[in-house]
Design a protein around this motif. Structure first.
Motif, mmCIF file in Angstrom:
data_model
loop_
_atom_site.group_PDB
_atom_site.id
_atom_site.type_symbol
_atom_site.label_atom_id
_atom_site.label_comp_id
_atom_site.label_asym_id
_atom_site.label_seq_id
_atom_site.Cartn_x
_atom_site.Cartn_y
_atom_site.Cartn_z
ATOM 1 N N SER A 51 -2.384 -17.979 4.746
ATOM 2 C CA SER A 51 -3.472 -18.824 4.275
ATOM 3 C C SER A 51 -2.995 -19.700 3.125
ATOM 4 C CB SER A 51 -4.673 -17.983 3.855
ATOM 5 O OG SER A 51 -4.438 -17.373 2.632
ATOM 6 N N VAL A 52 -3.341 -20.973 3.241
ATOM 7 C CA VAL A 52 -2.973 -21.937 2.218
ATOM 8 C C VAL A 52 -4.257 -22.507 1.630
ATOM 9 C CG1 VAL A 52 -1.903 -24.178 1.796
ATOM 10 C CG2 VAL A 52 -0.776 -22.534 3.279
ATOM 11 N N CYS A 53 -4.363 -22.511 0.310
ATOM 12 C CA CYS A 53 -5.542 -23.053 -0.345
ATOM 13 C C CYS A 53 -5.297 -24.477 -0.804
ATOM 14 C CB CYS A 53 -5.891 -22.219 -1.569
ATOM 15 S SG CYS A 53 -7.110 -20.984 -1.217
ATOM 16 N N LEU A 54 -6.243 -25.344 -0.514
ATOM 17 C CA LEU A 54 -6.214 -26.665 -1.125
ATOM 18 C C LEU A 54 -7.190 -26.601 -2.282
ATOM 19 C CD1 LEU A 54 -6.446 -28.981 2.028
ATOM 20 C CD2 LEU A 54 -4.472 -27.821 1.073
ATOM 21 N N VAL A 55 -6.674 -26.715 -3.496
ATOM 22 C CA VAL A 55 -7.517 -26.562 -4.666
ATOM 23 C C VAL A 55 -7.582 -27.881 -5.434
ATOM 24 C CG1 VAL A 55 -7.754 -25.393 -6.880
ATOM 25 C CG2 VAL A 55 -7.001 -24.126 -4.903
ATOM 26 N N GLY A 56 -8.780 -28.257 -5.826
ATOM 27 C CA GLY A 56 -8.927 -29.474 -6.613
ATOM 28 C C GLY A 56 -10.366 -29.645 -7.029
ATOM 29 N N GLU A 57 -10.574 -30.565 -7.960
ATOM 30 C CA GLU A 57 -11.927 -30.837 -8.408
ATOM 31 C C GLU A 57 -12.567 -31.854 -7.478
ATOM 32 O OE1 GLU A 57 -12.316 -30.523 -12.907
ATOM 33 O OE2 GLU A 57 -10.423 -31.531 -12.655
ATOM 34 N N GLY A 96 -10.444 -18.815 -8.824
ATOM 35 C CA GLY A 96 -10.588 -17.379 -8.613
ATOM 36 C C GLY A 96 -10.642 -17.049 -7.138
ATOM 37 N N VAL A 97 -11.419 -17.820 -6.394
ATOM 38 C CA VAL A 97 -11.507 -17.622 -4.954
ATOM 39 C C VAL A 97 -10.133 -17.833 -4.329
ATOM 40 C CG1 VAL A 97 -12.499 -18.559 -2.828
ATOM 41 C CG2 VAL A 97 -13.948 -18.198 -4.819
ATOM 42 N N ALA A 98 -9.418 -18.844 -4.812
ATOM 43 C CA ALA A 98 -8.083 -19.117 -4.293
ATOM 44 C C ALA A 98 -7.180 -17.900 -4.507
ATOM 45 C CB ALA A 98 -7.495 -20.351 -4.966
ATOM 46 N N ALA A 99 -7.278 -17.310 -5.707
ATOM 47 C CA ALA A 99 -6.453 -16.140 -5.998
ATOM 48 C C ALA A 99 -6.786 -14.987 -5.064
ATOM 49 C CB ALA A 99 -6.656 -15.711 -7.449
ATOM 50 N N ALA A 100 -8.047 -14.920 -4.664
ATOM 51 C CA ALA A 100 -8.481 -13.800 -3.843
ATOM 52 C C ALA A 100 -8.023 -13.916 -2.400
ATOM 53 C CB ALA A 100 -10.007 -13.684 -3.895
ATOM 54 N N ILE A 101 -7.818 -15.116 -1.905
ATOM 55 C CA ILE A 101 -7.615 -15.248 -0.460
ATOM 56 C C ILE A 101 -6.279 -15.851 -0.048
ATOM 57 C CG2 ILE A 101 -8.735 -17.511 -0.199
ATOM 58 C CD1 ILE A 101 -10.114 -16.053 2.313
ATOM 59 N N CYS A 102 -5.549 -16.483 -0.974
ATOM 60 C CA CYS A 102 -4.423 -17.294 -0.514
ATOM 61 C C CYS A 102 -3.064 -16.656 -0.661
ATOM 62 C CB CYS A 102 -4.381 -18.587 -1.299
ATOM 63 S SG CYS A 102 -5.747 -19.537 -0.848
ATOM 64 N N ASP A 103 -2.161 -17.112 0.207
ATOM 65 C CA ASP A 103 -0.750 -16.813 0.044
ATOM 66 C C ASP A 103 -0.095 -17.938 -0.750
ATOM 67 O OD1 ASP A 103 -1.055 -14.568 1.670
ATOM 68 O OD2 ASP A 103 -0.893 -15.810 3.457
ATOM 69 N N LYS A 104 -0.464 -19.160 -0.348
ATOM 70 C CA LYS A 104 0.102 -20.315 -1.023
ATOM 71 C C LYS A 104 -1.022 -21.179 -1.548
ATOM 72 C CE LYS A 104 4.279 -20.952 1.678
ATOM 73 N NZ LYS A 104 4.651 -21.727 2.869
ATOM 74 N N ILE A 105 -0.728 -21.947 -2.556
ATOM 75 C CA ILE A 105 -1.767 -22.775 -3.149
ATOM 76 C C ILE A 105 -1.229 -24.195 -3.312
ATOM 77 C CG2 ILE A 105 -1.171 -22.272 -5.555
ATOM 78 C CD1 ILE A 105 -4.139 -21.894 -6.084
ATOM 79 N N LEU A 106 -2.085 -25.143 -2.972
ATOM 80 C CA LEU A 106 -1.711 -26.547 -3.093
ATOM 81 C C LEU A 106 -2.711 -27.187 -4.048
ATOM 82 C CD1 LEU A 106 -0.195 -29.120 -2.089
ATOM 83 C CD2 LEU A 106 -1.805 -29.230 -0.230
ATOM 84 N N GLU A 136 1.115 -29.735 -7.296
ATOM 85 C CA GLU A 136 1.881 -28.490 -7.313
ATOM 86 C C GLU A 136 1.612 -27.715 -6.038
ATOM 87 O OE1 GLU A 136 1.624 -26.527 -11.015
ATOM 88 O OE2 GLU A 136 2.974 -24.905 -10.475
ATOM 89 N N TYR A 137 2.642 -27.050 -5.529
ATOM 90 C CA TYR A 137 2.522 -26.331 -4.279
ATOM 91 C C TYR A 137 3.440 -25.131 -4.342
ATOM 92 C CZ TYR A 137 2.863 -25.659 0.841
ATOM 93 O OH TYR A 137 2.839 -25.166 2.125
#
Lengths: 323, 335, 293
Positions: A37-43, A218-228, A237-238
C-alpha cells in the motif's frame, strides 16, 4: 519478473478553467507492488485526488493528462480506447470515495448494485451465481447478516456499513489495484479503525495493490508501506513509511509533522507553516515550496529540484540533498 | 442525581446540571409522537473560569446537542444550565441579552458560518451593533479593526467578502466575531476539523493565546482527541447521550478508565510508526446503536469487551473513582 | 446577488458565444422596449389609431421593412413599439408574482408552524392548476386589457416563487451563520431580513429575470386566444392574431411579430442556461477548479 500492478510515470495533469490553466499534478511517479500500500499524502490542493481519478480513468472533462504513463499490469491505460478502458476500469482498478452515500444510487438495493457490477464487469449471467458472488463479496468485507444487507437500500445503512458495502462493490470484480480516496475521513475514529483494519486485511489476503489517499498523517502511518508526500502538485518526498515519518528529509514533510497535535503526548506550542499554497496557475520558478520554506537557499528560488534517491528507496526533491 | 456531588462546592462559570434533551419522533398526518431520540440524557458538568472543557464523542453522542442547549439554540427538555449563578433556560429580556453578550460560538465550517453577502468588517461589527447600539460609527470601526488585527488579519481583508478568504482566514473572522464583545465563554464546535493541518496549528495557537489574554473559558466540542489533548484542561467523554468519563486532560489520556475511552484513544492514528506498532488496539465491534432505543443497563454493553451480566440490566452511575476522575462503569466501584 | 455570482455569470457568458448571443438579444430587447416610442418611423401607425386605405397589405419594402397590415399600418413600427408592451408585461407579471410569492414563502419557511403549513397548502392549491389554463380563466373573467393580463398571469405565477423561496429559506435558516446571528442576540425579524432573505433571493431573482421570456410568451398566448390585451395595442401576440386571417395573402403581418417573440424568448432562454450553470455548485467547481470553495 512479476509485472507490477500499478506504475505511474511522470504524470502531469492540467485543468482548463475559465481562470486559466491549473497545473494540478506535475511529474509524479510511483509504483505499487502486489499486496503493497502506497499513501498519497498532502493538504487540500495538492493534487492527490486528481492522481487517484487519473488512475481509474475518471478525470473530469476539463482535465488533460499532459504527459506521463499509467501502467496497470503492464498496460498503459492512457493509450487505450474508450472501449478497452471500460474493460479495465472497475475490473482491474477500482476506487472508493470519502462519501460512500454519494457513490450509491439511492433507488437500488445494495444487492442490485452489486449484481449489476458483477454482471457487466465479470460477464456472469446466471442469476444464482450472481447472487452467490454478491453475497460472498458482502461477507468478505465483514458485513453482518449479508442477506439483509443484500436487500437493503443505501439509506438504510449507517456510514460505516455503507463504506464496507462500497468496498464490497469495488472488490467484487477482484481488481488488482484499489484506489481509496479518503475513505475514512467522514467516519468516527472507532469506525475509521475498523475500516482501516479491513483494508489492511483485504490487501494482504487478496494481494491488492492499494493506493490510499489521505490528508491525515496518522492514518497514513496506520495503513501504508510507502508514503508519497505531495505539495502543490509536485512530489516532494517518497519512501518507506517508517523512514519518512520518523526521519523526514524534505523541509515540507518536517514542518507538516510538527504541525500535528498528538494524542499520545501533550506538546508545547504547535509549529505551523507560514504562508499559503501557491497559485497553481502561476507557479513560482524553482522549488514550489521555496516561498514558505524555512531552509530556503538562493538556488531554490530559480532552479526546480529534481527528485533524487538519498537512501535506498527514500527519495526527496530538495536542493539540500542534490549534489 | 449525582449532580451536586460532581459539582461539589466550587460552582463554575457555567454549570450544566442534569441536562436532558429528547427530540420527539412524529409520525402520520396528525404528528402523533411515537418515540423520542434521547440525544442528551442527564448530563452534568461544570466549566470553570479561564478553563477549557472538552466534550468528546462520536456522531450521535449528544455533544453538539449539549452545546446547542448551552447556546440557547435548543430548549432543554429538563435540567438547568447555570451561568454565573443564573439559570439561563429561564432568562428573558435584558438578562437574556446579558447572557448572549457573554457566551459566543465558533463553528466547524467557517464558510457556512459567515453570511456570504456581508463584508468581513460588517460581520465582526454586527455583535457590537446589537449590544452597544449607541456606540459611534468610528468607534465601532476602531474596535473591529483592533479585533481583526488581534486575530491576525490585515486591514485589507476587512473590505472583502467571505468567499475571497482562505479557510484559515475565514475561521479567524469567525473567531473575531466571537470575541469582539469580550465574552466569558466561547463554545468551539469542531473549530479546526475543516482546515488543513498547517492551518489548524495556527488557529489552535490563536485560540490558546486569546484564552490567556482575554481570560476566556472554552467549551470545546470535538471528535479529534489529538486536538483535545493540545487545547483542553478537562475532558468529558460522551457516548449515546451520556457522560461516561470525566477527568483533567492529562489524567484522562494517561489513565483512561472507561472501556469506551480506552477504545477511543487506542483508535486514534498517530503519525508515528513506532507508537502505531506498540499501541494496544481495542476495537469495539459494531456501531453505536440508535439513541431512539438505547440498550438497557450500560449503553456500551453490546459492544464492550468486558460486559458482565450486571451491565445488561443496571445503568452505571458516574462516580468519582479517583480524585477528580469520574467514570460511569461497573468495572469501577467507589473505594 | 453576490458580486461573485455576477462576476461568474459574466465570465460564463463571455466564454460561450451562444450565451453571449442571448445576452445581446435580451439587452437589445430591453433597450428597444425603453426607447421604442422615440424611434418608430410611423408613430401613429405604431399606436394603431389610424387607417391608411391607400397602402393596405404592402409587402416588405425599403419604406416599410416589415410590410403593412390590413389597415395599412407599418408593421415594423408596430413590432418595435410592441417590445415596450412586452417589456411592461414581463416586468409587471414577474414583479407582481414576486410581491406575492416572496412574503408567502418567507413567512411559511421562517416562521413555520401552523401558519407556515396553511400558507403552503394555499400555494399547493394554486400549483394544482395548469398555470396557462388558470391564466386563461382569470383573464376571461377579468376582461381584456393590459393590466388585467398582467394580473391574470401573476396570479397563476406567484406560487412557483412562493415555493422556491420557501425551499431556500428552509435550508438557509438552519445554516451556521443564522445560528451565529441568533447567538449574537439579533432580533428574529432582523435575522429574517438581514441573513435569511437576501441569501434566499439570489436564485429567486435569477429565476424571475429569466422567467420574463415565458411571461412574454404566455401574454402573447392570451392575446392570441383573444383574452389578453385589447386591440389596437401593438402587443406581439395580438399582432400575430391580426395577421392570422390574411396569412395567405400577407404572410409578413404575422411573421415579423412572431419572429420577435421567438427571438426574444430564445434570448432569455440562452441566458437562462448560462446563469443556471453559474448557480450549479458542482459545475462551478469543475469550471473553476483550483479555487477553494
Amino acid at each position: 519478473m512479476d509485472v507490477k500492478p500499478l506504475v505511474v510515470e511522470n504524470l502531469t495533469i492540467h485543468y482548463y478553467t475559465l481562470e486559466g490553466i491549473v497545473k494540478a499534478v506535475r511529474n509524479v511517479s510511483f509504483s505499487v507492488e502486489k499486496g503493497e500500500s502506497v499513501c498519497l499524502v498532502g493538504e487540500s490542493g495538492s493534487g492527490k485526488s486528481t492522481i487517484g481519478l487519473a488512475i481509474v480513468g475518471a478525470l473530469p472533462g476539463n482535465a488533460r493528462i499532459v504527459s506521463g504513463r499509467i501502467l496497470v499490469n503492464g498496460v498503459d491505460v492512457l493509450r487505450l480506447s474508450q472501449k478497452e478502458l471500460e474493460k479495465i476500469r472497475g475490473r482491474e482498478v477500482s476506487i472508493i470515495f470519502q462519501d460512500p452515500a454519494a457513490s450509491f444510487n439511492p433507488l437500488f438495493t445494495i444487492g442490485q448494485i452489486l449484481s449489476d457490477v458483477i454482471k457487466y464487469k465479470l460477464n456472469v449471467k446466471d442469476k444464482n451465481e450472481l447472487r452467490k458472488l454478491a453475497l460472498s463479496a458482502l461477507r468478505m468485507v465483514g458485513l453482518p447478516d449479508p442477506e439483509r444487507i443484500y436487500n437493503s437500500y443505501p439509506h438504510e445503512l449507517s456510514g460505516g456499513m455503507l463504506q464496507r458495502a462500497a468496498i464490497a462493490v469495488a472488490l467484487s470484480t477482484k481488481p488488482s489495484v484499489l484506489v481509496a480516496d479518503e475513505p475514512t475521513t467522514m467516519l468516527d475514529v472507532t469506525l475509521q479503525a475498523q475500516i482501516l483494519d479491513l483494508l489492511q486485511d483485504l490487501r494482504r489476503k487478496l494481494g491488492l495493490a492499494l493506493v490510499f489517499i489521505t490528508h491525515n498523517l496518522g492514518v497514513a502511518a496506520a495503513i501504508c508501506d510507502k508514503i508519497l508526500v505531495i505539495y502543490a502538485g509536485s512530489m516532494v518526498e517518497y519512501g518507506p513509511v517508517d523512514e519518512v515519518l520518523t526521519s523526514p528529509l524534505h523541509p515540507y514533510t518536517k514542518r507538516l509533522l510538527e504541525c500535528v497535535p498528538r494524542s499520545s503526548a501533550r506538546v508545547g506550542r504547535l509549529k505551523y507553516i507560514p504562508g499559503s499554497l501557491p497559485d497553481l496557475r502561476k507557479l513560482p520558478p524553482g522549488c514550489v515550496f521555496a516561498p514558505r520554506c524555512s531552509e530556503v537557499m538562493e538556488v531554490c528560488k530559480s532552479v526546480e529540484p529534481r527528485i533524487v534517491e538519498v537512501k535506498p528507496g527514500h527519495m526527496v526533491a530538495c536542493h539540500k540533498y542534490s549534489r | 442525581m449525582h449532580a451536586t456531588s460532581i459539582l461539589g462546592d466550587n460552582v463554575g462559570l457555567l454549570d450544566v446540571i442534569d441536562l436532558v434533551k429528547y427530540f420527539p419522533i412524529r409520525k402520520g398526518v396528525f404528528g402523533r409522537i411515537v418515540g423520542y431520540v434521547r440525544a442528551v440524557d442527564h448530563v452534568t458538568f461544570s466549566i470553570g473560569e479561564n478553563e477549557t472543557f472538552a466534550l468528546v464523542g462520536e456522531s450521535g453522542s449528544g455533544k453538539t446537542t449539549t452545546a446547542k442547549c448551552i447556546l440557547g439554540l435548543l430548549k432543554p427538555t429538563s435540567g438547568k444550565i447555570v451561568f454565573m449563578g443564573k439559570n439561563i433556560v429561564e432568562l428573558k429580556g435584558s438578562e437574556a441579552k446579558w447572557y448572549r453578550r457573554n457566551v459566543q460560538a465558533v463553528f466547524q465550517n467557517p464558510f457556512l458560518s459567515l453570511n456570504p453577502r456581508m463584508k468581513v468588517e460588517d460581520i465582526v461589527a454586527e455583535p457590537l451593533k446589537v449590544h452597544n447600539k449607541d456606540l459611534p460609527k468610528d468607534e465601532v470601526k476602531k474596535i473591529v479593526y483592533d479585533v481583526l488585527e488581534r486575530v491576525g488579519l490585515t486591514k485589507a481583508l476587512a473590505k472583502r467578502y467571505p468567499y475571497d478568504l482562505s479557510g484559515g482566514q475565514a475561521q479567524r473572522v469567525a473567531i473575531a466575531r466571537a470575541i469582539v464583545l469580550k465574552p466569558k465563554l466561547v463554545v468551539l464546535d469542531e473549530p479546526t476539523s475543516a482546515l488543513d493541518v498547517s492551518v489548524q496549528a495556527q488557529i489552535l495557537n490563536l485560540l490558546v493565546d486569546l484564552k490567556n489574554e482575554l481570560k476566556l473559558s472554552y467549551l470545546m466540542i470535538s471528535h479529534d482527541l489529538s486536538v483535545v489533548r493540545y487545547i483542553s484542561d478537562w475532558v468529558a467523554v460522551m457516548y449515546l447521550g451520556k457522560i461516561v468519563e470525566l477527568a483533567p486532560t492529562e489524567e484522562l489520556f494517561e489513565k483512561p478508565l472507561h472501556p469506551y475511552t480506552q477504545a477511543l484513544l487506542s483508535a486514534v492514528p498517530e503519525p508515528d510508526p513506532k507508537i502505531m506498532k506498540s499501541k494496544k488496539r481495542i476495537v469495539l465491534p459494531g456501531e453505536p446503536p440508535s439513541a431512539i432505543n438505547p440498550p438497557p443497563g450500560c449503553r456500551l454493553h453490546p459492544r464492550c469487551p468486558y460486559a458482565k451480566d450486571k451491565c445488561r440490566v443496571e445503568e452505571p452511575k458516574l462516580i468519582e473513582y479517583e480524585r477528580n476522575h469520574w467514570v460511569a462503569c461497573h468495572l469501577y466501584t467507589r473505594r | 446577488m453576490i458580486p461573485e455570482d455576477v462576476k461568474i455569470i459574466f465570465r460564463l457568458i463571455k466564454s460561450n458565444p451562444v450565451s453571449l448571443a442571448g445576452l445581446i438579444i435580451v439587452a437589445g430587447f430591453i433597450i428597444v422596449g425603453i426607447i421604442a416610442p422615440f424611434i418608430v418611423p410611423y408613430p401613429e401607425d405604431a399606436w394603431g389609431e389610424v387607417y391608411h386605405m391607400e397602402r393596405r397589405f404592402q409587402p416588405p419594402s425599403w419604406e416599410h421593412p416589415f410590410g403593412t397590415d390590413a389597415m395599412g399600418r407599418d408593421v415594423f413600427s408596430r413590432v418595435i413599439l410592441g417590445a415596450r408592451f412586452s417589456l411592461i408585461i414581463a416586468v409587471g407579471v414577474v414583479g407582481l408574482a414576486l410581491i406575492i410569492g416572496i412574503p408567502v414563502g418567507l413567512v411559511a419557511g421562517y416562521v413555520g408552524g401552523k401558519l407556515g403549513t396553511a400558507l403552503m397548502r394555499i400555494t399547493d392549491m394554486f400549483l394544482a392548476f395548469p398555470p396557462l389554463l388558470l391564466a386563461i380563466a382569470l383573464a376571461a373573467t377579468l376582461g381584456r386589457g393590459l393590466v388585467n393580463t398582467i394580473i391574470a398571469l401573476a396570479i397563476s405565477w406567484w406560487p412557483w416563487y412562493a415555493r422556491l423561496v420557501y425551499v431556500q429559506v428552509n435550508s438557509i435558516k438552519s445554516l451556521p451563520y443564522v445560528d451565529a446571528a441568533r447567538i449574537i442576540g439579533l432580533h428574529p425579524l432582523a435575522i429574517m431580513f438581514k441573513h435569511v432573505l437576501p441569501n434566499a433571493l439570489t436564485p429567486v431573482t435569477v429565476q424571475a429575470a429569466l422567467d420574463m421570456g415565458s411571461a412574454i410568451l404566455e401574454a402573447a398566448g392570451l392575446s392570441f386566444l383573444g383574452v389578453g390585451v385589447k386591440p389596437p395595442t401593438p402587443e406581439w401576440g395580438l399582432l400575430v392574431t391580426e395577421g392570422w386571417t390574411s396569412i395567405n395573402i400577407a404572410w409578413w403581418i404575422s411573421l415579423f411579430p412572431g419572429l420577435a417573440i421567438l427571438i426574444t424568448v430564445l434570448g432569455f432562454n440562452l441566458l437562462a442556461d448560462a446563469v443556471r450553470e453559474a448557480g450549479d455548485p458542482r459545475l462551478r467547481r469543475i469550471l473553476l477548479v483550483g479555487r477553494k470553495i
